[in-house]
Scaffold this motif. Structure first.
Motif, short mmCIF file in Angstrom:
data_model
loop_
_atom_site.label_atom_id
_atom_site.label_comp_id
_atom_site.label_asym_id
_atom_site.label_seq_id
_atom_site.Cartn_x
_atom_site.Cartn_y
_atom_site.Cartn_z
N MET A 191 -23.86 64.94 -2.47
CA MET A 191 -22.67 64.66 -1.66
C MET A 191 -22.36 63.17 -1.71
N ALA A 192 -21.08 62.85 -1.79
CA ALA A 192 -20.68 61.45 -1.95
C ALA A 192 -19.94 60.96 -0.72
N PRO A 193 -20.06 59.67 -0.38
CA PRO A 193 -19.36 59.15 0.79
C PRO A 193 -17.89 58.88 0.48
N ILE A 194 -17.05 59.02 1.48
CA ILE A 194 -15.66 58.62 1.38
C ILE A 194 -15.57 57.17 1.82
N ALA A 195 -15.10 56.33 0.91
CA ALA A 195 -14.99 54.89 1.18
C ALA A 195 -16.31 54.40 1.77
N ALA A 238 0.26 63.05 -2.15
CA ALA A 238 -1.07 63.36 -2.69
C ALA A 238 -1.56 62.21 -3.55
N ARG A 239 -0.68 61.66 -4.36
CA ARG A 239 -1.06 60.53 -5.21
C ARG A 239 -1.54 59.34 -4.39
N SER A 240 -0.86 59.08 -3.28
CA SER A 240 -1.24 57.95 -2.44
C SER A 240 -2.62 58.17 -1.84
N LEU A 241 -2.93 59.39 -1.42
CA LEU A 241 -4.23 59.68 -0.83
C LEU A 241 -5.32 59.65 -1.90
N VAL A 242 -5.05 60.22 -3.06
CA VAL A 242 -6.03 60.18 -4.15
C VAL A 242 -6.34 58.74 -4.52
N GLY A 243 -5.30 57.93 -4.68
CA GLY A 243 -5.51 56.54 -5.03
C GLY A 243 -6.29 55.78 -3.98
N GLY A 255 -0.11 53.60 5.85
CA GLY A 255 0.46 54.78 6.47
C GLY A 255 0.05 54.95 7.92
N ALA A 256 0.76 55.86 8.59
CA ALA A 256 0.42 56.27 9.95
C ALA A 256 0.44 57.80 9.97
N THR A 257 -0.66 58.41 10.40
CA THR A 257 -0.79 59.87 10.33
C THR A 257 -1.20 60.43 11.68
N GLY A 258 -0.42 61.41 12.16
CA GLY A 258 -0.80 62.18 13.34
C GLY A 258 -1.53 63.44 12.90
N MET A 259 -2.55 63.85 13.67
CA MET A 259 -3.38 64.99 13.28
C MET A 259 -3.70 65.86 14.48
N ILE A 260 -3.88 67.16 14.22
CA ILE A 260 -4.40 68.08 15.22
C ILE A 260 -5.19 69.16 14.49
N ALA A 294 -11.40 60.68 7.87
CA ALA A 294 -11.79 59.74 6.82
C ALA A 294 -10.88 59.88 5.61
N ILE A 295 -10.54 61.10 5.24
CA ILE A 295 -9.68 61.32 4.08
C ILE A 295 -8.28 60.77 4.33
N LEU A 296 -7.69 61.15 5.46
CA LEU A 296 -6.33 60.71 5.76
C LEU A 296 -6.29 59.22 6.12
N GLY A 297 -7.37 58.73 6.72
CA GLY A 297 -7.43 57.32 7.10
C GLY A 297 -7.63 56.38 5.93
N ALA A 298 -7.95 56.93 4.76
CA ALA A 298 -8.09 56.07 3.57
C ALA A 298 -6.78 55.39 3.22
N ALA A 299 -5.65 55.96 3.68
CA ALA A 299 -4.34 55.41 3.33
C ALA A 299 -3.62 54.82 4.53
N GLY A 300 -4.36 54.53 5.60
CA GLY A 300 -3.71 53.92 6.77
C GLY A 300 -4.39 54.33 8.06
#
Length: 282
Positions: free
Chosen positions: A1-5, A24-29, A139-144, A159-165
């Motif tokens: 298993m690998a760490p995210i950031a 998707a490209r922004s999150l992958v990058g 970026g700014a992301t709302g989640m539920i 962690a995944i979504l926060g990689a881009a903001g």
């Protein structure tokens, strides 16, 4: 298993993106730049040009069909247009039901209950609404999340979504329509304001290139102050406003034009449209 950031959160298998468009490209990058190995990321994208660009730029595995891409995936990021999401879910539902990966949706207007109906009961789901500044890591992301997503899966989604903001958890799903209206659509409001400032300065005699440079840098600097200064925007505005000065004259003009009412009406219209989209795709 690998760490995210630098989060040290383990990935249970691969992260597979269904859809390889801009978000998707922004999150992958962002994930790759943050230290997530490209070898644990896969993307399903029917457009050959987009697939080739993702493989070339980030070294991730690419597929032309979702069924092949989700093999071994512990996380699925649904990054397709809302109008095709139901068909995509029908394609992958048998595999999702069997393995129950964490599902993260970034499709506007599609509710968790709809996704659960399309994918099957018991699937951990996080609904999110990122915005286009994620393309530059701002970026700014709302989640539920639904009740099937445990604390570790919520941390993983963050962690995944926060990689881009930045990310914010929302208490009630009905508020996601307001999140969409505020931060999802918000960059367009901001761009419109800059357009209006530029045009107004040109009307007063400034060359357009000068007006654009001053307007964009002013808004950039003000945005940084909002993020970095602990005081609320009301206090920051008051600091700039001297009684009887030029700023006060401009703010009076905004008030006379009912700027706050116009903004409230715009956000309300976007919120209502989000609810309509949910009903359309239900």
């Amino acid at each position: 298993m690998a760490p995210i950031a630098d989060s040290r959160i383990p990935i249970p298998g691969r992260i597979t993106f269904i859809g390889g468009g801009n978000m998707a490209r922004s999150l992958v990058g962002a994930l790759v730049r943050g230290g997530t190995p490209a070898s644990v990321i896969a993307v399903a994208e029917p457009n050959e040009e987009l697939r080739a660009a993702l493989a070339r730029d980030f070294g991730v595995a690419v597929h032309d069909h979702a069924r092949a891409a989700i093999e071994g995936a512990g996380v699925l990021v649904l990054a397709v247009k809302p109008q095709v999401l139901k068909d995509v879910c029908a394609e992958i539902a048998p595999r999702v039901a069997a393995t129950r990966p964490l599902v993260i949706s970034i499709a506007a207007g599609i509710r968790i209950e709809q996704l659960a109906a399309w994918l099957g009961a018991g699937v951990p789901i996080v609904r999110s609404m990122p915005n286009t500044p994620a393309l530059i890591g701002a970026g700014a992301t709302g989640m539920i999340a639904n009740d099937d997503a445990d604390a570790a899966q919520r941390d993983l989604a963050e962690a995944i979504l926060g990689a881009a903001g930045s990310t914010v958890w929302i208490e009630r799903e009905e508020l996601m329509d307001t999140v969409t209206a505020l931060s999802g659509s918000g960059p367009a409001y901001f761009f419109l304001l800059v357009e209006a400032l530029e045009d107004a300065a040109v009307a007063q005699g400034l060359p357009r290139a000068t007006a654009r440079a001053l307007a964009t840098q002013t808004c950039f600097g003000a945005g940084r102050m909002l993020v970095e200064d602990p005081d609320p925007p009301t206090v920051l505005r008051e600091r700039v406003t001297s009684p009887g000065g030029t700023t006060a004259a401009a703010l009076d003009a905004f008030a006379n034009g009912h700027l706050r009412g116009v903004v409230a009406a715009a956000v309300a219209a976007a919120t209502a449209r989000g609810k309509e989209l949910s009903e359309r795709f239900s």
